[in-house]
Design an enzyme around this catalytic site. Structure first.
Site, short mmCIF file in Angstrom:
data_model
loop_
_atom_site.label_atom_id
_atom_site.label_comp_id
_atom_site.label_asym_id
_atom_site.label_seq_id
_atom_site.Cartn_x
_atom_site.Cartn_y
_atom_site.Cartn_z
N CYS A 152 0.84 -1.20 0.00
CA CYS A 152 0.00 0.00 0.00
C CYS A 152 0.88 1.25 0.00
O CYS A 152 1.42 1.64 1.04
CB CYS A 152 -0.94 0.01 1.21
SG CYS A 152 -2.01 1.47 1.23
N CYS A 170 -0.30 4.08 2.39
CA CYS A 170 0.03 3.80 3.79
C CYS A 170 1.53 3.95 4.03
O CYS A 170 1.94 4.49 5.07
CB CYS A 170 -0.44 2.40 4.18
SG CYS A 170 -2.24 2.21 4.18
#
Length: 177
Positions: free
Chosen positions: A131, A134
């Site tokens: 991700c 993130c």
């Protein structure tokens, strides 16, 4: 030592992984709590039963009860957040980014350990789960807290090696059937 058992299970064709596993864990510059929390969170995120079985006892022995629980919490919350935020990021429609998430993430605000440690573990798990949003978010929090790039990279190295060992050992187990 379980680490030695794990290293001995790595096939010869993946000798680099065996050497890297020994160095990222055995020769890490990370403080013990950061190292073993990263190891535990990444072993969980790797989804490899063998890796988790071999690394968890040593992680537990090197972590306080609070840090042990927090590392497991980092793996759990990132399993959710990485899917959610990666999907929002990858969808072509930018309107999804404006919608309220509506997901509980209380552990991020109160992880039970130093915030920097939890952020580092979350970043490492986010690397495994792929991700980018993130990764950027956790990296920015860590950098603002004064964590240097070398420390962040060290956690990512731990994540990458644990993930690679898990993939390799799980594949070998299937091929041996």
């Amino acid at each position: 030592m379980a680490l030695d058992e794990l290293k001995s299970a790595i096939p010869d064709f993946a000798k680099d992984l065996k050497l890297n596993l020994g160095s990222v864990i055995g020769n890490s510059d990370l403080p013990q709590q950061q190292l073993w929390g990263t190891v535990l969170a990444c072993a969980i995120a790797s989804r490899s039963p063998k890796v988790l079985r071999e690394l968890e006892p040593e992680a537990k022995a090197n972590l306080s009860a609070e840090a042990y629980t927090a590392a497991k919490s980092a793996a759990a919350i990132m399993a959710m957040n990485n899917v959610f935020y990666r999907t929002r990021h990858l969808l072509s429609d930018p309107e999804y980014g404006t919608l309220r998430a509506g997901l509980r993430m209380n552990v991020i605000g109160n992880p039970g350990v130093e915030k920097v440690d939890f952020e580092l573990w979350s970043l490492a798990v986010s690397a495994i789960n792929g991700c980018g949003q993130c990764l950027d978010s956790h990296e920015q929090v860590l950098r603002k807290a004064g964590v240097d790039r070398e420390t962040i990279q060290e956690a990512v190295k731990v994540a990458s090696v644990i993930q690679a060992v898990g993939v390799t050992l799980d594949a070998e187990a299937v091929l041996a059937e």
